[in-house]
Scaffold this active site. Structure first.
Site, PDB file in Angstrom:
ATOM      1  N   LYS A 171       0.823  -1.176   0.000  1.00 54.65           N
ATOM      2  CA  LYS A 171       0.000   0.000   0.000  1.00 54.65           C
ATOM      3  C   LYS A 171       0.876   1.252   0.000  1.00 54.65           C
ATOM      4  O   LYS A 171       2.045   1.135   0.355  1.00 54.65           O
ATOM      5  CB  LYS A 171      -0.943  -0.013   1.193  1.00 54.65           C
ATOM      6  CG  LYS A 171      -0.216   0.061   2.535  1.00 54.65           C
ATOM      7  CD  LYS A 171      -1.174   0.068   3.669  1.00 54.65           C
ATOM      8  CE  LYS A 171      -1.837   1.428   3.783  1.00 54.65           C
ATOM      9  NZ  LYS A 171      -1.460   2.144   5.010  1.00 54.65           N
ATOM     10  N   HIS A 201      -1.850  -5.895   5.201  1.00 56.33           N
ATOM     11  CA  HIS A 201      -1.272  -6.778   6.221  1.00 56.33           C
ATOM     12  C   HIS A 201      -2.293  -7.181   7.289  1.00 56.33           C
ATOM     13  O   HIS A 201      -2.102  -8.152   7.992  1.00 56.33           O
ATOM     14  CB  HIS A 201      -0.002  -6.175   6.832  1.00 56.33           C
ATOM     15  CG  HIS A 201      -0.237  -5.094   7.838  1.00 56.33           C
ATOM     16  ND1 HIS A 201      -0.513  -3.803   7.505  1.00 56.33           N
ATOM     17  CD2 HIS A 201      -0.252  -5.128   9.194  1.00 56.33           C
ATOM     18  CE1 HIS A 201      -0.667  -3.085   8.600  1.00 56.33           C
ATOM     19  NE2 HIS A 201      -0.519  -3.869   9.640  1.00 56.33           N
ATOM     20  N   GLU A 239      -5.011   3.691  17.295  1.00 58.28           N
ATOM     21  CA  GLU A 239      -3.570   3.646  17.573  1.00 58.28           C
ATOM     22  C   GLU A 239      -3.231   4.722  18.587  1.00 58.28           C
ATOM     23  O   GLU A 239      -3.819   5.799  18.565  1.00 58.28           O
ATOM     24  CB  GLU A 239      -2.786   3.927  16.304  1.00 58.28           C
ATOM     25  CG  GLU A 239      -2.955   2.879  15.238  1.00 58.28           C
ATOM     26  CD  GLU A 239      -2.053   3.182  14.065  1.00 58.28           C
ATOM     27  OE1 GLU A 239      -0.922   2.670  14.050  1.00 58.28           O
ATOM     28  OE2 GLU A 239      -2.466   3.948  13.182  1.00 58.28           O
ATOM     29  N   ASP A 258      -5.155   6.005   4.762  1.00 60.84           N
ATOM     30  CA  ASP A 258      -4.129   5.173   5.391  1.00 60.84           C
ATOM     31  C   ASP A 258      -4.721   3.931   6.047  1.00 60.84           C
ATOM     32  O   ASP A 258      -4.109   2.863   6.022  1.00 60.84           O
ATOM     33  CB  ASP A 258      -3.373   6.024   6.433  1.00 60.84           C
ATOM     34  CG  ASP A 258      -2.169   5.300   7.008  1.00 60.84           C
ATOM     35  OD1 ASP A 258      -1.382   4.760   6.212  1.00 60.84           O
ATOM     36  OD2 ASP A 258      -2.010   5.275   8.246  1.00 60.84           O
ATOM     37  N   HIS A 263      -7.588  -1.370   5.612  1.00 60.99           N
ATOM     38  CA  HIS A 263      -7.713  -2.295   6.745  1.00 60.99           C
ATOM     39  C   HIS A 263      -9.145  -2.363   7.286  1.00 60.99           C
ATOM     40  O   HIS A 263      -9.705  -3.442   7.476  1.00 60.99           O
ATOM     41  CB  HIS A 263      -6.783  -1.878   7.891  1.00 60.99           C
ATOM     42  CG  HIS A 263      -5.365  -1.652   7.471  1.00 60.99           C
ATOM     43  ND1 HIS A 263      -4.743  -2.404   6.513  1.00 60.99           N
ATOM     44  CD2 HIS A 263      -4.433  -0.745   7.880  1.00 60.99           C
ATOM     45  CE1 HIS A 263      -3.488  -1.984   6.353  1.00 60.99           C
ATOM     46  NE2 HIS A 263      -3.291  -0.971   7.173  1.00 60.99           N
ATOM     47  N   LYS A 363      -5.058   8.162  14.893  1.00 61.06           N
ATOM     48  CA  LYS A 363      -3.743   8.187  15.544  1.00 61.06           C
ATOM     49  C   LYS A 363      -3.906   8.867  16.899  1.00 61.06           C
ATOM     50  O   LYS A 363      -4.823   9.675  17.086  1.00 61.06           O
ATOM     51  CB  LYS A 363      -2.763   9.025  14.717  1.00 61.06           C
ATOM     52  CG  LYS A 363      -2.492   8.480  13.325  1.00 61.06           C
ATOM     53  CD  LYS A 363      -1.423   7.432  13.343  1.00 61.06           C
ATOM     54  CE  LYS A 363      -1.090   6.950  11.938  1.00 61.06           C
ATOM     55  NZ  LYS A 363      -0.543   5.597  11.943  1.00 61.06           N
ATOM     56  N   LYS A 368      -3.734   1.623  21.763  1.00 62.75           N
ATOM     57  CA  LYS A 368      -3.772   0.808  20.550  1.00 62.75           C
ATOM     58  C   LYS A 368      -4.766  -0.308  20.776  1.00 62.75           C
ATOM     59  O   LYS A 368      -4.649  -1.079  21.731  1.00 62.75           O
ATOM     60  CB  LYS A 368      -2.377   0.241  20.265  1.00 62.75           C
ATOM     61  CG  LYS A 368      -2.298  -0.518  18.959  1.00 62.75           C
ATOM     62  CD  LYS A 368      -0.857  -0.849  18.614  1.00 62.75           C
ATOM     63  CE  LYS A 368      -0.747  -1.706  17.370  1.00 62.75           C
ATOM     64  NZ  LYS A 368      -0.992  -0.980  16.138  1.00 62.75           N
TER      65      LYS A 368
HETATM   66  C1  BG6 Z   1      -0.253   0.817   8.233  1.00 57.44           C
HETATM   67  C2  BG6 Z   1      -0.423   2.308   8.307  1.00 57.44           C
HETATM   68  O1  BG6 Z   1      -0.887   0.295   7.101  1.00 57.44           O
HETATM   69  O2  BG6 Z   1      -0.834   0.221   9.402  1.00 57.44           O
HETATM   70  C3  BG6 Z   1       0.186   2.876   9.564  1.00 57.44           C
HETATM   71  O3  BG6 Z   1       0.206   2.909   7.165  1.00 57.44           O
HETATM   72  C4  BG6 Z   1      -0.353   2.158  10.778  1.00 57.44           C
HETATM   73  O4  BG6 Z   1      -0.070   4.272   9.661  1.00 57.44           O
HETATM   74  C5  BG6 Z   1      -0.233   0.645  10.614  1.00 57.44           C
HETATM   75  O5  BG6 Z   1       0.372   2.594  11.912  1.00 57.44           O
HETATM   76  C6  BG6 Z   1      -0.940  -0.080  11.743  1.00 57.44           C
HETATM   77  O6  BG6 Z   1      -0.687  -1.449  11.659  1.00 57.44           O
HETATM   78  P1  BG6 Z   1      -0.758  -2.382  12.946  1.00 57.44           P
HETATM   79  O7  BG6 Z   1      -0.502  -3.741  12.416  1.00 57.44           O
HETATM   80  O8  BG6 Z   1       0.288  -1.890  13.884  1.00 57.44           O
HETATM   81  O9  BG6 Z   1      -2.139  -2.197  13.510  1.00 57.44           O
END
Ligand code: BG6
Length: 515
Positions: A171, A201, A239, A258, A263, A363, A368
């Site tokens: 991405k 991911h 997050e 983002d 996601h 953010k 988190k």
């Molecule tokens: C990424 C974003 O795809 O995912 C980031 O670009 C973000 O900004 C991250 O922090 C979060 O991933 P995870 O796996 O830590 O929840």
């Protein structure tokens, strides 16, 4: 056998041992993702004996590095970021499989050089390799890389020895519908769709994969998974971190691009889709596209939008004072980028019509935490109605994606005693308690799947376009509004008040997640 070796997830992964001989070529080799995720995943897969015996890694980038220097970089990456504690033996086994190739991404010589290097390795090892290209560069160079892979012949389709090339594209996959379409056009000009792996991911996370298992391997949920029983669905991807040193990227992107477009929408699709006819990549992706297509266009106006955006001001996160987004290094004074976005979506199909789906991501939120909660309708108000005696909550099923991964069911129960009084109680399944905590990283699973040719956990071209189709009008509207309508929220809070109102309109509120 150690506890770790008996880990059921690893047993699940071991069916992948049939991955063919592969050379992984990473473009963007000295970048952050390579260091934090890709090299450590390569190491962990090797330690778990999940890589094919003939598996090599070539890092490719503009930075002039020798094989030796790149191996040093990789070693540090493993020490710093690997899930497993690195061992000298493990590293010695892997080191000789790592190479580096220097070159500019728009220079055809880079690809000719890469081709010669691959051919030389093939000759030297008497092996016909599959090539897995991993494009992990800034998006501005996706196009020259893809075009050069095509013109150099590196994008080879199936060859006389059955080996062929595949490409993983990181991405951001475009920044709106038009750019995503353009990127799909370029990719499919150089590669066949079955060679393409668009990564998200989140799909590699164990708990996200478990969503399908919870829904379709248990018969008790399906009958109630619809508009007759579900009051609303909430998806939170929060997050606590800010943007760190990524402001250059993030300020052009914002929370909607983002996190939400990819996601969060994937989580929605897996939660709301119809049962697929099989677990095949195409069957699952067909269902995801169908449900995304059924999402109604959002209402966007100053009076009552289905979309809220916010930017964090200074505040306290985890007991520590943190500065505002505007003070982050690299954020321009004129920025009106959202660091938080919340949406109210309706899926206009037989199963979900009228049920609000609330999505939020930001953010610098309180902590988190990612979860999906399905809120069921309350029982008829006939029996347990006296408020002072009966605390009756709506049943809720929570799928906790991270941290404290698990599934929680909120039920109502009688408080022991001679009087009949009730209280909501939780039934909890925790992954760490049942399965141990050393689960494979998302990137391990995804790298291995791409090597074996399993695209189930990757995004198909039409899927990403359908998601962009929903997001693009929101982005255009926000762009027109500029700073008008951009809410603020304190760092360390759960987001702007306006995002609460999205739910109040329908008599709902965001679930207050416990620690
Ligand atoms: C990424 C974003 O795809 O995912 C980031 O670009 C973000 O900004 C991250 O922090 C979060 O991933 P995870 O796996 O830590 O929840």
């Amino acid at each position: 056998m150690t506890e770790e070796m008996r880990h059921p997830f690893l047993e699940g992964l071991s069916r992948h041992r049939g991955a063919p001989p592969t050379i992984i070529v990473i473009f963007g080799a000295s970048g952050d993702l390579t260091r934090r995720k890709l090299v450590p995943s390569f190491y962990n897969l090797d330690s778990d004996n999940l890589l094919p015996t003939d598996c090599l890694l070539i890092g490719c980038g503009r930075k002039p590095l020798s094989d030796k220097q790149f191996r040093q970089f990789a070693r540090e990456a493993v020490v710093e970021h690997s899930r497993r504690s690195p061992s000298e033996d493990g590293w010695n086994r892997l080191e000789g499989k790592i190479f580096y190739h220097t070159g500019g991404y728009d220079d055809p010589d880079t690809y000719q050089g890469l081709k010669s290097k691959i051919e030389q390795l093939e000759r030297q090892n008497s092996t016909h390799y599959h090539i897995l290209f991993y494009i992990s560069t800034p998006p501005a160079v996706f196009k020259p890389i893809l075009e050069n892979l095509g013109s150099s012949g590196l994008s080879r389709t199936i060859g006389p020895h059955g080996n062929y090339a595949k490409v993983i594209v990181e991405k951001p996959f475009g920044h709106d519908l038009a750019s995503a379409r353009e990127l799909n056009r370029i990719i499919t000009k150089e590669f066949e769709e079955k060679q393409v792996y668009r990564i998200d991911h989140y799909l590699g996370k164990e708990t996200v994969q478990d969503l399908l298992v919870q829904r379709f391997a248990n018969s008790i949920f399906e009958p109630v998974w619809n508009r007759r029983f579900v009051d609303c669905v909430q998806i939170t991807v929060a997050e606590d971190l800010g943007v760190g040193s990524r402001a250059g990227y993030y300020d052009q992107s914002g929370a909607l691009r983002d996190m939400i477009q990819n996601h969060t929408m994937q989580l929605l699709a897996l939660t709301a889709m119809e049962p697929p006819v099989s677990l095949d990549a195409e069957a699952i992706r067909d269902e995801k596209v169908k449900v995304l297509k059924a999402i109604q266009p959002l209402t966007l106006n100053a009076e009552g939008s289905d979309a809220v955006r916010g930017q964090f001001t200074e505040g306290i996160v985890d007991g520590r004072k943190v500065t505002s987004y505007m003070q982050a290094p690299g954020v321009p004074n004129s920025s009106f980028t959202e660091t938080y976005a919340a949406l109210r979506l309706f899926i206009n199909n037989w199963r979900w019509q009228g049920v609000p789906f609330y999505l939020r991501s930001g953010k610098r939120m309180a902590r988190k935490m990612s979860e999906i909660s399905v809120h069921f309708k309350r029982p008829p108000g006939v029996l347990f109605t006296e408020a002072d005696k009966f605390d009756v909550a709506a049943n809720t099923m929570v799928l906790r994606i991270q941290p404290d991964e698990g599934v929680m069911l909120l039920l109502n129960s009688k408080i022991p005693g001679l009087e009949t009084r009730t209280q909501p109680v939780k039934m909890h399944f925790r992954y760490a308690t049942t399965f141990g905590s050393n689960t494979p990283e998302a990137y391990e699973r995804l790298l291995l799947d791409a090597m074996t040719g399993d695209a189930t956990l990757f995004i198909r071209g039409d899927e990403t376009e359908t998601s962009w189709k929903i997001m693009t009008p929101i982005l255009e509207y926000w762009n027109e509004c500029g700073k008008r309508g951009l809410e603020t929220y304190f760092a360390g809070s759960w987001g702007p008040l306006a995002a609460e109102r999205l739910l109040w309109d329908y008599g709902h509120q965001w679930r207050r997640a416990g620690p």
